[in-house]
Structure formats: structure tokens, C-alpha cells
Design a protein around this motif. Structure first.
Motif, PDB file in Angstrom:
ATOM      1  N   ALA A 272       6.596  -6.606 -68.976  1.00 18.02           N
ATOM      2  CA  ALA A 272       5.335  -7.245 -68.563  1.00 18.02           C
ATOM      3  C   ALA A 272       5.596  -8.545 -67.804  1.00 18.02           C
ATOM      4  CB  ALA A 272       4.458  -7.503 -69.781  1.00 18.02           C
ATOM      5  N   ASP A 273       6.665  -9.232 -68.157  1.00 18.36           N
ATOM      6  CA  ASP A 273       6.941 -10.510 -67.494  1.00 18.36           C
ATOM      7  C   ASP A 273       7.288 -10.364 -66.014  1.00 18.36           C
ATOM      8  OD1 ASP A 273       6.262 -12.050 -69.565  1.00 18.36           O
ATOM      9  OD2 ASP A 273       8.312 -12.512 -70.231  1.00 18.36           O
ATOM     10  N   SER A 274       7.573  -9.142 -65.595  1.00 14.02           N
ATOM     11  CA  SER A 274       7.860  -8.951 -64.165  1.00 14.02           C
ATOM     12  C   SER A 274       6.559  -8.857 -63.366  1.00 14.02           C
ATOM     13  CB  SER A 274       8.697  -7.691 -63.939  1.00 14.02           C
ATOM     14  OG  SER A 274       7.918  -6.540 -64.190  1.00 14.02           O
ATOM     15  N   LEU A 275       5.418  -8.801 -64.059  1.00 11.75           N
ATOM     16  CA  LEU A 275       4.135  -8.634 -63.357  1.00 11.75           C
ATOM     17  C   LEU A 275       3.376  -9.952 -63.305  1.00 11.75           C
ATOM     18  CD1 LEU A 275       2.791  -5.433 -65.167  1.00 11.75           C
ATOM     19  CD2 LEU A 275       4.442  -5.584 -63.313  1.00 11.75           C
ATOM     20  N   PRO A 276       2.607 -10.151 -62.238  1.00 14.63           N
ATOM     21  CA  PRO A 276       1.762 -11.355 -62.180  1.00 14.63           C
ATOM     22  C   PRO A 276       0.491 -11.108 -62.991  1.00 14.63           C
ATOM     23  CG  PRO A 276       1.527 -10.091 -60.158  1.00 14.63           C
ATOM     24  CD  PRO A 276       2.469  -9.322 -61.033  1.00 14.63           C
ATOM     25  N   TYR A 277       0.632 -10.943 -64.331  1.00 11.39           N
ATOM     26  CA  TYR A 277      -0.539 -10.452 -65.080  1.00 11.39           C
ATOM     27  C   TYR A 277      -1.681 -11.445 -65.189  1.00 11.39           C
ATOM     28  CZ  TYR A 277       2.600 -12.219 -68.764  1.00 11.39           C
ATOM     29  OH  TYR A 277       3.465 -12.961 -69.500  1.00 11.39           O
ATOM     30  N   TYR A 278      -1.376 -12.746 -65.143  1.00 10.44           N
ATOM     31  CA  TYR A 278      -2.496 -13.699 -65.172  1.00 10.44           C
ATOM     32  C   TYR A 278      -3.306 -13.623 -63.881  1.00 10.44           C
ATOM     33  CZ  TYR A 278      -0.577 -15.818 -69.395  1.00 10.44           C
ATOM     34  OH  TYR A 278      -0.125 -16.017 -70.667  1.00 10.44           O
ATOM     35  N   GLU A 279      -2.569 -13.456 -62.772  1.00 13.85           N
ATOM     36  CA  GLU A 279      -3.257 -13.315 -61.480  1.00 13.85           C
ATOM     37  C   GLU A 279      -4.120 -12.064 -61.477  1.00 13.85           C
ATOM     38  OE1 GLU A 279      -3.280 -15.400 -58.956  1.00 13.85           O
ATOM     39  OE2 GLU A 279      -2.071 -16.710 -60.239  1.00 13.85           O
ATOM     40  N   LEU A 280      -3.521 -10.975 -61.958  1.00 15.02           N
ATOM     41  CA  LEU A 280      -4.254  -9.705 -61.946  1.00 15.02           C
ATOM     42  C   LEU A 280      -5.447  -9.745 -62.898  1.00 15.02           C
ATOM     43  CD1 LEU A 280      -1.363  -7.119 -61.712  1.00 15.02           C
ATOM     44  CD2 LEU A 280      -3.250  -7.396 -60.106  1.00 15.02           C
ATOM     45  N   ASP A 281      -5.284 -10.426 -64.017  1.00 21.78           N
ATOM     46  CA  ASP A 281      -6.380 -10.564 -64.976  1.00 21.78           C
ATOM     47  C   ASP A 281      -7.584 -11.217 -64.288  1.00 21.78           C
ATOM     48  OD1 ASP A 281      -7.932 -11.117 -67.314  1.00 21.78           O
ATOM     49  OD2 ASP A 281      -7.020 -13.114 -67.359  1.00 21.78           O
ATOM     50  N   LYS A 282      -7.272 -12.190 -63.417  1.00 15.68           N
ATOM     51  CA  LYS A 282      -8.333 -12.898 -62.717  1.00 15.68           C
ATOM     52  C   LYS A 282      -8.883 -12.057 -61.559  1.00 15.68           C
ATOM     53  CE  LYS A 282      -7.439 -16.555 -60.235  1.00 15.68           C
ATOM     54  NZ  LYS A 282      -6.609 -17.669 -59.866  1.00 15.68           N
ATOM     55  N   TRP A 283      -8.003 -11.316 -60.914  1.00 11.15           N
ATOM     56  CA  TRP A 283      -8.378 -10.644 -59.654  1.00 11.15           C
ATOM     57  C   TRP A 283      -9.064  -9.295 -59.863  1.00 11.15           C
ATOM     58  CZ3 TRP A 283      -6.471  -6.486 -56.410  1.00 11.15           C
ATOM     59  CH2 TRP A 283      -6.895  -6.582 -55.083  1.00 11.15           C
ATOM     60  N   LEU A 284      -8.577  -8.536 -60.849  1.00 10.16           N
ATOM     61  CA  LEU A 284      -9.122  -7.180 -61.025  1.00 10.16           C
ATOM     62  C   LEU A 284     -10.583  -7.243 -61.451  1.00 10.16           C
ATOM     63  CD1 LEU A 284      -6.319  -5.156 -62.826  1.00 10.16           C
ATOM     64  CD2 LEU A 284      -7.478  -4.507 -60.713  1.00 10.16           C
ATOM     65  N   THR A 285     -11.394  -6.433 -60.816  1.00  9.74           N
ATOM     66  CA  THR A 285     -12.817  -6.414 -61.195  1.00  9.74           C
ATOM     67  C   THR A 285     -12.995  -5.431 -62.361  1.00  9.74           C
ATOM     68  OG1 THR A 285     -13.223  -4.660 -59.626  1.00  9.74           O
ATOM     69  CG2 THR A 285     -13.518  -6.928 -58.834  1.00  9.74           C
ATOM     70  N   LYS A 286     -14.187  -5.472 -62.955  1.00  7.76           N
ATOM     71  CA  LYS A 286     -14.434  -4.599 -64.117  1.00  7.76           C
ATOM     72  C   LYS A 286     -14.333  -3.126 -63.766  1.00  7.76           C
ATOM     73  CE  LYS A 286     -17.132  -6.868 -67.603  1.00  7.76           C
ATOM     74  NZ  LYS A 286     -18.391  -7.565 -67.698  1.00  7.76           N
ATOM     75  N   PRO A 348      -1.244  -9.206 -52.457  1.00  7.06           N
ATOM     76  CA  PRO A 348      -1.151 -10.423 -51.671  1.00  7.06           C
ATOM     77  C   PRO A 348       0.177 -10.483 -50.920  1.00  7.06           C
ATOM     78  CG  PRO A 348      -0.573 -10.882 -53.945  1.00  7.06           C
ATOM     79  CD  PRO A 348      -0.922  -9.433 -53.878  1.00  7.06           C
ATOM     80  N   ALA A 349       0.342 -11.552 -50.117  1.00  7.29           N
ATOM     81  CA  ALA A 349       1.614 -11.737 -49.411  1.00  7.29           C
ATOM     82  C   ALA A 349       2.692 -12.136 -50.414  1.00  7.29           C
ATOM     83  CB  ALA A 349       1.444 -12.848 -48.376  1.00  7.29           C
ATOM     84  N   ILE A 350       3.931 -11.781 -50.140  1.00  3.68           N
ATOM     85  CA  ILE A 350       5.013 -12.325 -50.953  1.00  3.68           C
ATOM     86  C   ILE A 350       5.477 -13.637 -50.313  1.00  3.68           C
ATOM     87  CG2 ILE A 350       5.930 -10.376 -52.250  1.00  3.68           C
ATOM     88  CD1 ILE A 350       7.820  -9.868 -49.944  1.00  3.68           C
TER      89      ILE A 350
END
Ligand code: GLC
Length: 482
Positions: A272-286, A348-350
Motif C-alpha cells: 500500500a505504501d507504494s500508492l498515493p493513497y491519501y491523494e486518491l482518497d481525496k480525488w476519487l469520487t463516490k 497526474p503528471a509524474i
């Protein structure tokens, strides 16, 4: 629309059709393709060639307008360029490949076609997508002309068979997806998409479906059996392991790692640490979701890649619910994914150190530029097709409206840069053919959705879906690969 707006829009369209006409490449007096760009202000490099992937949108327009001859010539001539014998030299293209591009050359006053399989291309990239797009285009031709005779000709049957052989060959890999090097598709530069990139998998899925429709079973039983075996596995694998929505992110976030054996849940050992999960938590819609860019050992590339996601909807690779979720995400994250110029190739861009390591410090692919989250008008036709397929016609219309005036004013650039897509691409060519055709095709499809079957596929047959649902990694029957 005001009267003068109608005039402007008609003028822009007329200009675009004229540009398409100017881009036609002639071979021995016959139209055979379109050049990538018709921009005399910069050195041509290979933009004066006809690229297979670039020609697809031109070809669909020609088919819609009843100009079947040019598409037929293209299919016949590119088929002749396909190597039919096994390559003895490892630097030569493998049997079955279709080139990335070709050009007309003159030898002693006689015209010939010269193909580029990547041996001249920058970084010597392999065009894996060409043979897949070629098949998709062959089917579009058959649908448009309602005539199977071209596809049933022995040369074409051999061509289809050779493409299937190279795709379904025995290999080291044990996934139903295709293992390819970096830059093997529209993103033809190092961008960290080696392995099992979504774009190739979706085109592979569509190509398998085309081959299944067009190959005459007699004499090809082995290939047909291999396709029937591969299709449900590929489909199940993508639907299951590439899918990301908030529920799936939750599951991945709490994954255990280092699981061994058949009962493993975290099959690919994703940390899981390889993923930007906080970003995705914010970005993904319901309601939103999308297919990940790549899946492999301890690898889940969570970037959103537009071509793969849109073509997954168009080809029926994603389920009905997944298709709706993909389009809902695009709609709700419009500012990020579409912005002021449909639409970003990836998101997003890298950036930073990751950009330096992943691209090899490629100055063309700096963050929010070119393949690294730049905006590509060609994607507009796929956005429109996916929107029509999911009954979200308004999205297609908005995209075309956004693009219309700017594209013409900016002289049809290849791509745009920036987070909103407002900057004309730093190294973008002008009068890029697939920019012009991306716009025109999106317009044609939106105005007349009855053209959609040229490129879209019906739902998968129920027996394939039920096999796709049963699928587990490791269930591939190796005897079925060729
Ligand atoms: C660039 C693009 C590639 C395209 C070619 C010709 O190399 O990355 O996808 O086919 O230009 O337009």
C-alpha cells in the motif's frame, strides 16, 4: 448558437476537412494513408510518414464518408509490409508485426513503400499497438462496406493469423495480459509503462475479438481455440485486477503482504505504501472508478491513462457498471482530466525525482507536458465514442465545443501543455492530422451515433463473461498458448 457562430463553426469544419485532404499520402497515384503532420515550418523528422495508429481516425472518417478506397489501399499495402518469414536477425522485425509507420520512396524513378518497425524511430521503440489497431481498422472496413470478402482473402487470413501468432506465442510470462517494453504504443517514449500497460491490453482485447469474428475457423482451429481460451482470462484479469474505486482502494490499503500460495488475496503483493493513497482518497469520487495504468509484481500504477480507459468502454472490456463509473469520474473530475482541451493523455503528471528516474530526464516529457499529462485533441473522438456508448452524450458535445475554436486558431497543434491544457505544446507540430481528425470524428460521431458500431463491440457473450468471472491467476492452461 448565433448566426455568426454557426458560420464560424462551419468555416472551422470546412478548414479541417481541407487539411485532412491535404494530408493524404499518394502511392503510385493511389491514396494510401495520411501523413502525421503537414507542418512545413519545422523539420519533418518522421512526421511526413503515415503512422498506423494516427491513421485510424482518418480512416474512420473516410469510411463514414464512403471513401472506402483509401482505407482498402492502406490495409492492402500495410499488409504487404508485414514480415511473413521468421526473422533470422534479432534486429529485424518479428513475423506478424505491422510497422509503426511507412513512407513513399522513389528508387530509379519507381515508387516503393519503406516501413519503419522502430528501427529508425527515436529510442528504437517497438510498435506493438500497430498490429492491434490494424485489426480494429480491418473490422471497421468490413462493417462499413458490409463486405467480408477482403478479410476472407487468403492474404488477409494469413495476416490475421500471423498477428495472432505473435500475440499468443509461448512466452515466459504467466498472465493473460501482453508483456511489452516501454513506449510500445501511443506513448512511444520511456514513461514507466513497460510490463502490462492498460493501453496495450485494451487494444489486445479488441484485436482478439476482431480475429475471432474475421478468422475463418477451418484451418485455424488452433488459433480460434487459443483466442477462446485467452479472451475470458484477459477480460476477467483486467476487470478484477486493474479496477480502482474507493472500495477497491480500501481493500488494497488494508492488504496483507508476503502471501504465498493459492489462497493469497493480494495476488501481486502490492505494498500500500507504494500508492498515493491519501491523494486518491481525496480525488476519487463516490461513484467514480477507473482502470489502473499497469499491474505487475508489486506494481500497481495508479495513474489514469485516457486511451486505455476510453477504449475499454468502447470495446466492452469494462463491465457496464465500470463503464458508467469511468465516465462518471471523467465528468466529475473534468477540470483535471479534460480542462480546457480534451483531453489529458495521463493524470497526474509524474514529477521531481520520480520524473527524472522514470523518464530518464526526458525534456519532452516534463510534468504536464506531452506524454506526461499533456492534453491530446486526438483523444476527443474516443471520449465522444465512450460518452455515446454510456448515454452521456452531453460530455461528447461539451468536449467538441471546448476544442472547436481554439484548435483552428492555434493551427491544430499536436498536443497542449499545462494543468488546464491552455499552453500549446512546447514542441507540438502544427497541422497535426490526428488533431484535425480527432475533432472531426468526434463531431461526426456525436451528430450521428449510428456510426459507433464501426469501432464499438457488443457485450461479451454470456459464456465468456461467466468464464471471466471464474478466472483466477494461475488458471491459464499453458497448452492453449501457441
Ligand atoms: C509521436 C506520438 C505518437 C504518434 C507520432 C506521430 O511520436 O507519441 O503516438 O504516433 O508522434 O504523430
Amino acid at each position: 448558437m448565433q448566426l455568426n457562430e454557426v458560420d464560424t463553426s462551419k468555416n472551422i469544419e470546412a478548414e479541417a476537412w481541407q487539411c485532412l485532404e491535404n494530408s493524404i499520402l499518394y502511392y503510385r497515384g493511389q491514396p494510401v494513408g495520411t501523413v502525421a503532420a503537414y507542418d512545413s515550418s519545422v523539420e519533418a523528422l518522421n512526421y511526413d510518414q503515415c503512422f498506423i495508429r494516427d491513421f485510424v481516425s482518418s480512416a474512420l472518417l473516410f469510411l463514414i464518408k464512403g471513401r472506402h478506397d483509401i482505407v482498402r489501399n492502406f490495409l492492402e499495402e500495410t499488409l504487404k509490409l508485414q514480415p511473413k518469414e521468421r526473422a533470422l536477425d534479432a534486429y529485424k522485425p518479428g513475423r506478424g508485426l505491422i510497422p509503426a509507420s511507412f513512407k513513399v520512396i522513389s528508387v530509379n524513378g519507381e515508387e516503393h513503400l519503406e516501413a519503419d518497425f522502430g528501427e529508425h524511430a527515436i529510442a528504437r521503440v517497438t510498435p506493438v499497438d500497430s498490429c492491434l489497431w490494424w485489426l480494429i481498422l480491418l473490422r471497421a472496413y468490413v462493417i462499413s462496406t458490409k463486405d467480408f470478402s477482403l478479410a476472407y482473402q487468403p492474404e488477409f487470413q494469413t495476416g490475421i493469423r500471423l498477428i495472432m501468432e505473435i500475440c499468443l506465442a509461448n512466452r515466459f510470462d504467466m498472465y493473460p495480459t501482453l508483456l511489452v517494453p516501454d513506449g510500445a504504443c501511443m506513448i512511444d517514449r520511456r514513461m514507466g509503462i513497460y510490463g502490462h500497460p492498460l493501453e496495450i491490453q485494451v487494444l489486445f482485447f479488441a484485436a482478439l475479438r476482431v480475429a475471432r469474428e474475421l478468422l475463418i475457423c477451418q484451418g485455424n482451429q488452433d488459433i480460434v481455440a487459443a483466442i477462446d481460451n485467452r479472451l475470458p482470462l484477459l477480460c476477467g484479469h483486467i476487470r478484477q485486477h486493474y479496477w480502482i474505486d474507493i472500495n477497491r482502494l480500501n481493500a488494497i490499503y488494508r492488504f496483507k503482504s508476503e502471501e504465498y500460495g493459492k489462497a493469497a488475496v493480494n495476488l501481486f503483493n502490492i505494498y500500500a505504501d507504494s500508492l498515493p493513497y491519501y491523494e486518491l482518497d481525496k480525488w476519487l469520487t463516490k461513484k467514480g472508478g477507473y482502470l489502473a495504468g499497469n499491474v505487475g509484481p508489486s506494481q500497481l500504477d495508479t495513474r489514469f491513462f485516457s486511451l486505455g480507459n476510453l477504449m475499454a468502454v468502447v470495446s466492452g472490456l469494462s463491465t457496464e457498471e465500470q463503464s458508467q463509473a469511468i465516465m462518471s469520474l471523467i465528468e466529475e473530475k473534468w477540470d483535471d482530466l479534460v480542462g480546457d482541451m480534451p483531453m489529458k493523455i495521463s493524470y497526474p503528471a509524474i514529477q521531481g525525482e520520480e520524473y527524472r528516474i522514470v523518464t530518464g530526464c526526458d525534456p519532452k516529457n516534463i510534468p504536464w507536458s506531452y506524454h506526461n499529462a499533456g492534453s491530446w485533441p486526438v483523444l476527443m473522438w474516443m471520449l465522444s465514442a465512450a460518452a455515446l456508448k454510456t448515454q452521456k452524450t452531453h460530455l461528447a458535445k461539451t468536449a467538441v465545443t471546448i476544442a472547436a475554436t481554439r484548435l483552428a486558431e492555434d493551427e491544430w497543434p499536436e498536443y497542449y501543455d499545462g494543468k488546464k491544457g491552455r499552453l500549446i505544446g512546447k514542441q507540438a507540430r502544427k497541422y497535426q492530422t490526428w488533431t484535425i481528425t480527432g475533432f472531426l470524428l468526434a463531431k461526426e460521431l456525436t451528430e450521428n451515433p449510428s456510426h459507433l458500431p464501426l469501432i464499438s463491440f457488443d457485450k461479451l457473450a454470456p459464456e465468456i463473461v461467466s468464464r471471466a468471472c471464474e478466472f483466477e491467476v494461475g488458471s491459464i492452461d499453458p497448452s492453449m498458448s501457441l
